[in-house]
Structure formats: structure tokens, C-alpha cells
Scaffold this active site. Structure first.
Site, PDB file in Angstrom:
ATOM      1  N   ASP A 151       1.025  -1.045   0.075  1.00 36.49           N
ATOM      2  CA  ASP A 151      -0.274  -0.329   0.458  1.00 36.49           C
ATOM      3  C   ASP A 151       0.743   1.547  -0.003  1.00 36.49           C
ATOM      4  O   ASP A 151       2.178   1.144  -0.525  1.00 36.49           O
ATOM      5  CB  ASP A 151      -0.834  -0.085   0.628  1.00 36.49           C
ATOM      6  CG  ASP A 151      -2.422   0.253   0.999  1.00 36.49           C
ATOM      7  OD1 ASP A 151      -2.419   1.892   0.802  1.00 36.49           O
ATOM      8  OD2 ASP A 151      -3.735  -0.408   0.504  1.00 36.49           O
ATOM      9  N   HIS A 224      -3.617   5.987   3.431  1.00 36.72           N
ATOM     10  CA  HIS A 224      -4.225   4.630   2.414  1.00 36.72           C
ATOM     11  C   HIS A 224      -3.738   3.801   3.386  1.00 36.72           C
ATOM     12  O   HIS A 224      -4.616   2.823   3.783  1.00 36.72           O
ATOM     13  CB  HIS A 224      -4.632   4.945   0.956  1.00 36.72           C
ATOM     14  CG  HIS A 224      -5.276   4.223   0.269  1.00 36.72           C
ATOM     15  ND1 HIS A 224      -4.546   2.646   0.656  1.00 36.72           N
ATOM     16  CD2 HIS A 224      -5.904   3.706   0.256  1.00 36.72           C
ATOM     17  CE1 HIS A 224      -6.056   1.701   0.097  1.00 36.72           C
ATOM     18  NE2 HIS A 224      -6.981   2.712  -0.051  1.00 36.72           N
ATOM     19  N   SER A 537     -11.255  -0.880  -0.606  1.00 34.83           N
ATOM     20  CA  SER A 537     -10.206  -0.668  -0.674  1.00 34.83           C
ATOM     21  C   SER A 537      -9.914  -1.110   1.137  1.00 34.83           C
ATOM     22  O   SER A 537      -9.581  -1.925   1.220  1.00 34.83           O
ATOM     23  CB  SER A 537      -8.753  -0.027  -0.484  1.00 34.83           C
ATOM     24  OG  SER A 537      -8.861   0.661  -1.804  1.00 34.83           O
TER      25      SER A 537
END
Length: 754
Positions: A151, A224, A537
Site C-alpha cells: 500500500d 491510505h 479498499s
């Protein structure tokens, strides 16, 4: 386009590339006039245990297409030499073609970009730390396992990574934290954050994919990676909220699991990675000893027609699964249209997104003293202003200043467009009316309220009936429980599987709307280091964390067995027994192409009774059934292979679902189940057939004992339909009276000669 050998059918893999090395020499001259770009080369299973010998073999292969050893060495971007063999190198198109022509080469393809796709989640799913006999406590909350994330990095100061009370780092862990900009391993890593690496070499030479705001280290600007890792494995963090919304204790699915971050996502605006970088991260994660991999990335959908294997994510995940590491990936965010699901290969656990029984709203009190509520994630102060209806918000902007604007839209993108327009023109707020039962996920710092057309029409009637309409909007509030219906989100990508229609995708669904998680404090939309995220996600790490708990309970189970346990025990209704719907036009009851086997249920998954297991022979079955030749399959699996003649049927892959996309005449499907419950067990078959489809199971009863742990059965499928149909859905269950082992049935009739 990739360059692939040994292929007799149109494409199986999207987005990956590879080759194989056995020491064959082709002498070639490097063309100095051709542009060089990064190609990813996959060489299948390692030929040596010594990683240096593997890297040396890569060097020799490259020397065959370069003028000198030095030029070959300088071309290398990454060596993949831990979990599998391969490399990324800067090559001309002609050099890539020369490599692909070697008889020991599997495939070559250019580097590409790949897109990224809690205080209530786990209570909603019935995963409570207050249950002493529950999966959380029985698994010690995942303490002995490491979950890896490919990520965008971590914000290491987040309380999500607090290691207070954790036991020593698991002995099998070989990974480490790597120093970089504003990241000191001695300071920022601990018994919770046990690994943190970053990869940049897979971008072009001027690093054009890397944002200037980001950090050249495992530290992530965008947040994120921090979000997904906190959703899966955050420590307990009390008194968390997003500006007062979603208050409570934040925790991951596996609160004591260890976290390893592999930072491969750098583009702040588009949240993309490169395929060469991704493959390197897979290789490192396998070697480091991660136990589970969570990947909120996907190739773009809908899929273009392909005639080559270019599956970076797919083949990296295949090698991980062959090492016993489950790989959980998102279905992507391009729904609700059919055939948009990504990450469609049978070794991956692919996750769709639902909401939960929580929403955020604001009170709207009008000048006539009528109060109506609407969906809102507004965290500011109460607003009082005039109210105006504007039909054409793009062109009619003169009346927006200082007013709350009501407008009607049809599409998702129009909501964001209207919000941008009213913000630029300094409106006091925006009310958007849209058709359908839509759940808003827009977090904004001014009043933004979503209502349906019916409520919008009521507000419009008030505006037209008043000479000076006004409105008072409260700050956002949180509502938990009834009457909020569970539904598969409109953005969540849908099946059928566009590449292998007989393999059900997505596999499972989990919450992925307005999920509270930790994020980067540098990120503008962060509220005290927390954010409400929406997308597959965020559904992906929910399932990844639950897989950690199951693997802690059952360390000897294969990734396929864990996947089967997740799928065969899923809820077909929401936890309260109400039906699950699917957002779209029109809204409908959810089916397997919306949510796979259903909504994940970790408590039942810990004791599934039976599992549909798979090993390397099953995956070879899949490769043979989809048209790969013996040489190609031998290269990628490392096992000498000779496909049967005729080729095996993909319908017989031991998958925990039966999907028949083209039923022309009666067909018999085979499956095998393994008993993982009580030794002496008897299961009987229960069928809910799809409409107009006859299902016959042979035998109807399975009897297990100490000497019989695996049993096969056949499912005979026929239809009374006389014309072509769409898909019809049903289910098939083995039950012992306590455990129900259920798989979806999906059948489409194709009468070619009516």
C-alpha cells in the site's frame, strides 16, 4: 501488450509478466536508437535456494541481449529471488522480444500502473471482545501472526500502532524496518509495526509517479496504507471519532496481529503503483515471513481483450498462496455494472463492499417549522441560511452566494460536480436529491446533505410555497441499528468473472462504507489523525484481519481451506436476519455476482465442518482447463506437468461455488470436501435449485470417520428451459444438523440449436 509463449487461448492473467531461465544463450546487439522502458520478467519457481545464485542467473540472461555485462547489470531494476524467480529491467522492445523468443522463457510484459481501490464494523459482524468463547479470544487476537500490506505507507505515530501489552515479535518473522525520510526504525517500529519497507525503482528514471508531498521512506503522506492497516489490525484506541461522528473504541479485526507495510503506492492524486514495484514487494513479503497479505489494489476494469499473460498482481499472489500465504484483494470500485469485478483468479479471496447498520445524518428545519433528516457527514457548526432551488447548477450560479442550494441529479459524478460548483460560488450548503436508495459517502467541511427524490420534492414544494424560504442545518449525528438496511454498495464491482466465467467472483462481502480508521495527520481531510473511508479498499482489510484470526486458530489450514471456511459460512441475510440488497438502477435483492457467497461471518467460519480445499494439483487443473500448455504450467508451478487429453473441465475445479455460464445440456460437476469438524460426522445434502434448473447430488449423504476425512460427490445439473436465459441463482448445502456448509449455485442457459 505483453509477450507470451505457450498460450492456446485468449488471456488468463491481467497485469503481470514473467519468464524462465535455464541457461540458454542468444547473442544479440543492443540497439542504441530504441527507447528503453521497464519490463517485468517472471521466471517461475526458483532454481536455487541461494538468492545470490538466482540473481546471477538473471544477470547471465540479460547479458545475452546486451553488449556488455556492465550494461546488463545497469539495466536491472529489481531482482525477484525469494518467493519466486524473476526480475524487472530497462529493455528496448527488441530486447524484450529476443528474451521472449527463448525456449526457456515464459512471458515478458511492460511495467504498468496499478490503482488502489473501527468503531462499529466488528460489533456489526458479531465479533465482540466481550465474548470469552469467541474467535477473538480463542485466536489470542492474532498475536502470533504478521499481516502484510502492499500500500501507500504508514503514519507511525498513530495510536493504531501502539504495542503496549503485546508479546515479543513472533520468532518466524525475518522482516525489518528500513530508514528513510522522517522515518527512524528505532523510533517508529515496535512490537506492533514490525516491518516497513519502501520501493521506488519501478518507476521511470525521473520518478514521475512520485508526488513531491510524499516521503522517500515507509512514511505515507496520503494515509491510505495507515487506514487499511488500522482497519485490519489496529490496537484498541479509546475515544476515537471523526469530528464527533462514529464515536467509540477503534480496533482492528485482529487487534494483536503484527503489521508489515510494503510501500509501493506513491502517486498522491491517483494512488497508483507500478507492476515492477508490486512484484518486488510480493517477493520481499514472502521472504520476510508474512502470514497473510492484504492488497487494496486492482487492475483497471472493465477488462480489455487480452492475448497475453500480464498478471503482476495475479502471479505475485499465486506464488504467495503456494507458500501458504492467503491473499485478500478488493473487487474494485467500478460497479454496479456487470463484468467489472477485478482480482478474479481462484487463488485470491476477492472482497465486495457493503454498508453497515450505521449512517450519519443532519436535521433540516425549515421556515415552516417542519424538520426532515438527510444523510450528511458534516462536522461543523449549525448553519442558518436562505434556501434556493437551482435546476441548472453549472450555469445558474448567481443566486448561490450565502444560500443553501437544492438541486436534483441523476449520476454519482454530478453530486461531486454540484458540490464543487456551490463551494466555488460560496454557497452556505448543498442539498442533493437523487433517485434510488443511495448511501452517501462524501465527507465535507460544509453542509452537504443527500436526500432521495421524494424528500427533494417535499423541500422543493416548500421553497415554491414561501416568499422567503429558510433552513437551519444541524451538525452531523450518528445513527446505529434499525432501520438501516444492509446493501452491497453501488460502487462495488460486480460479476460475472469476465476472464473465467465459471469461477465465481467476488467471493465474499464485508463492510466498506464510511469505515473509521487511522490516517496520516498530514492528509488535509484527516480529522485528528482519523478518516471515514469508503471503497472495496476498506472492505478488503476487514476480511484480511478475520483471516488472520482463522489462521491463528487453524495454522495447518491452506489458503484455500481458509477461503472455503469464509465462503461456506457467510450470511445470506444481514446479521439481524433482514435481506441484503444491492444498490443499482433498480435496487434489487443481492445475488452471488453482487456479494459472492454472502456477508462474512467470522464466528461461524472458525468451525465450518467441511472445507473445499485446493492444492497445487487443483491450480494445475485450472491452468490446463484454461488453455496453458505443459511447458508454461511447469515453469510457473515448478511441477512437471502434462495436461490430460481431453483437457479437464474448469467446472470441476474444487471451488466453493458452482457457476455454469453456458448450460447447453445436462452436465455433471465434481467436488471434494475435507472434514475439519468432529471425526465421526454425517452430512446430508440440501438443495435450493435455481429457477427451472434440476440439481441431483450423488451421494446424498456423506459419512466421515477416522479413516475417511475426504469424500467426493457429483452434482448433476439440467434445465427445463427451452430458450436462452440470464443467470438464475440457488444454493447447495451439506448439513450435519449443526453446521451448514453452503455454496452458491449460478446457472445460465445457452441453447445454441433451439
Amino acid at each position: 501488450m505483453g509477450i507470451v509463449k505457450g498460450r492456446s487461448r485468449a488471456g488468463l492473467f491481467i497485469g503481470f509478466l514473467f519468464i524462465v531461465n535455464v541457461g540458454f544463450c542468444v547473442f544479440a546487439q543492443e540497439s542504441s536508437n530504441e527507447e528503453r522502458k521497464i519490463y517485468v520478467v517472471h521466471l517461475g519457481v526458483r532454481r536455487h535456494d541461494d538468492s545470490e545464485l538466482v540473481s546471477e542467473s538473471h544477470q547471465r540472461m540479460l547479458e545475452s541481449v546486451f553488449e556488455s555485462a556492465e550494461a546488463a547489470r545497469e539495466s536491472i531494476v529489481y531482482n525477484y529471488h525469494h518467493g519466486f524467480s524473476g526480475f524487472a529491467a530497462r529493455l528496448t522492445d527488441s530486447q524484450a522480444k529476443q528474451l521472449s523468443d527463448r525456449p526457456d522463457v515464459f512471458s515478458v510484459a511492460p511495467n504498468r500502473k496499478v490503482e488502489l481501490q473501527s468503531t462499529r464494523i466488528y460489533d456489526y459482524l458479531g465479533l465482540s471482545p466481550s465474548f470469552p468463547s469467541g474467535v477473538l479470544h480463542e485466536s489470542n487476537m492474532g498475536s502470533d501472526l504478521v499481516i502484510g500490506f502492499l500500500d501507500s505507507g504508514v503514519w507511525p505515530e498513530s495510536p493504531a500502532y501502539n504495542d503496549e501489552g503485546l508479546e515479543p515479535i513472533p520468532k518466524h518473522w525475518k522482516g525489518k524496518c528500513v530508514a528513510g525520510e522522517d522515518f527512524d526504525p528505532a523510533k517508529h517500529c515496535n512490537k506492533k509495526l514490525v516491518g516497513a519497507k519502501y520501493f521506488t525503482d519501478g518507476f521511470d528514471e525521473n520518478n514521475s509517479g512520485i508526488s513531491e508531498e510524499d516521503f522517500m521512506s515507509p512514511r505515507g503522506y496520503r494515509g491510505h496504507g495507515t487506514m487499511v492497516s488500522s482497519i485490519a489490525a489496529s490496537s484498541f484506541v479509546p475515544n476515537v471519532s471523526y469530528g464527533g461522528l462514529a464515536p467509540g473504541v477503534m480496533r482492528g479485526a485482529a487487534p494483536k496481529a503484527r503489521i508489515a507495510m510494503y510501500k509501493i503506492v506513491w502517486d498522491r492524486a491517483l494512488l497508483m503503483s507500478s507492476t515492477a514495484t508490486m512484484v518486488k514487494a510480493f517477493d520481499e513479503a514472502i521472504n520476510d515471513g508474512v502470514d497473510v497479505l492484504s492488497i487494496s489494489l486492482a487492475s483497471a476494469a472493465p477488462f480489455r481483450p487480452i492475448d497475453s499473460i500480464t498478471g503482476d498482481l495475479e502471479l505475485g499472489s499465486f506464488h504467495a498462496v503456494m507458500k501458504g500465504i492467503p491473499v485478500i484483494a478488493g473487487a474494485s470500485n467500478t460497479g454496479p455494472e456487470a463484468y467489472t469485478v477485478a482480482n478474479v483468479f481462484p487463488w485470491m479471496l476477492t472482497v465486495a463492499a457493503t454498508n453497515i447498520d450505521r449512517t450519519f445524518y443532519a436535521d433540516m428545519t425549515f421556515g415552516n417549522n417542519i424538520t426532515i433528516i438527510g444523510q450528511a457527514q458534516y462536522t461543523g457548526k449549525e448553519v442558518s441560511a436562505g434556501l434556493v432551488y437551482i435546476e441548472h447548477y453549472k450555469t445558474d450560479t448567481s443566486g448561490m452566494l450565502g444560500k443553501v442550494v437544492l438541486t436534483f441529479v441523476k449520476e454519482d459524478w454530478e453530486m461531486a460536480s454540484a458540490l464543487a460548483t456551490t463551494t466555488i460560488n460560496k454557497a452556505a450548503g448543498l442539498i442533493v436529491a437523487r433517485s434510488g436508495d443511495y448511501q452517501s459517502d462524501i465527507v465535507y467541511n460544509q453542509p452537504f446533505i443527500y436526500v432521495d427524490y421524494e424528500v427533494g420534492a417535499k423541500i422543493l414544494r416548500y421553497i415554491r410555497s414561501s416568499s422567503s424560504p429558510t433552513i437551519k442545518i444541524s451538525t452531523g449525528k450518528t445513527l446505529v441499528g434499525r432501520p438501516i438496511a444492509t446493501q452491497v454498495c453501488g460502487f462495488s464491482s460486480r460479476g460475472p468473472n469476465g476472464l473465467s466465467p465459471a469461477i465465481l467472483k467476488p467471493d465474499i462481502a464485508a463492510p466498506g462504507v464510511t469505515i473509521l480508521g487511522a490516517t496520516s495527520q498530514a492528509y488535509p481531510d484527516s480529522f485528528g489523525g482519523y478518516f471515514l473511508g469508503t471503497g472495496t479498499s476498506y472492505a478488503t482489510p476487514v476480511v484480511a484481519g478475520l483471516v488472520v484470526l482463522l489462521k491463528a486458530l487453524h495454522p495447518d489450514w491452506s489458503p484455500a481451506a481458509l477461503k472455503s471456511a469464509i465462503m461456506t459460512t457467510a450470511w445470506k441475510t444481514d446479521p439481524s436476519g433482514e435481506p441484503i440488497f444491492a444498490e443499482g438502477e433498480p435496487r434489487k435483492l443481492a445475488d452471488p455476482f453482487d456479494y459472492g457467497a454472502g456477508l462474512v461471518n467470522a464466528e461461524r467460519a472458525k468451525d465450518p465442518g467441511l472445507v473445499y480445499d485446493m492444492n497445487i494439483d487443483d491450480y494445475i487443473h485450472y491452468f490446463c482447463a484454461t488453455g496453458y500448455n505443459d511447458t508454461s504450467i511447469t515453469i510457473i508451478t515448478g511441477k512437471p506437468t502434462k495436461c490430460s487429453s481431453p483437457l479437464p473441465s474448469i467446472l470441476d475445479l474444487n471451488y466453493p461455488a458452482i457457476t455454469i455460464p453456458d448450460l447447453e445440456e445436462e452436465v455433471t460437476v465434481t467436488r471434494t470436501v475435507t472434514n475439519v469438524g468432529p471425526v465421526d460426522s454425517v452430512y446430508r445434502a440440501v438443495v435450493e435449485p435455481p429457477r427451472g434448473v434440476e440439481i441431483v447430488v450423488e451421494p446424498e449423504t456423506l459419512v466421515f470417520c477416522s479413516n475417511t476425512k475426504k469424500l467426493g460427490f457429483k452434482v448433476r445439473v439440467s434445465s427445463s428451459h427451452k430458450s436462452n436465459t440470464g443467470f438464475f441463482f440457488g444454493s447447495f448445502t451439506w448439513t450435519d444438523g449443526t453446521r451448514n456448509v453452503t455454496i452458491p449455485l449460478s446457472v445460465r442457459i445457452r441453447v445454441l440449436n433451439p
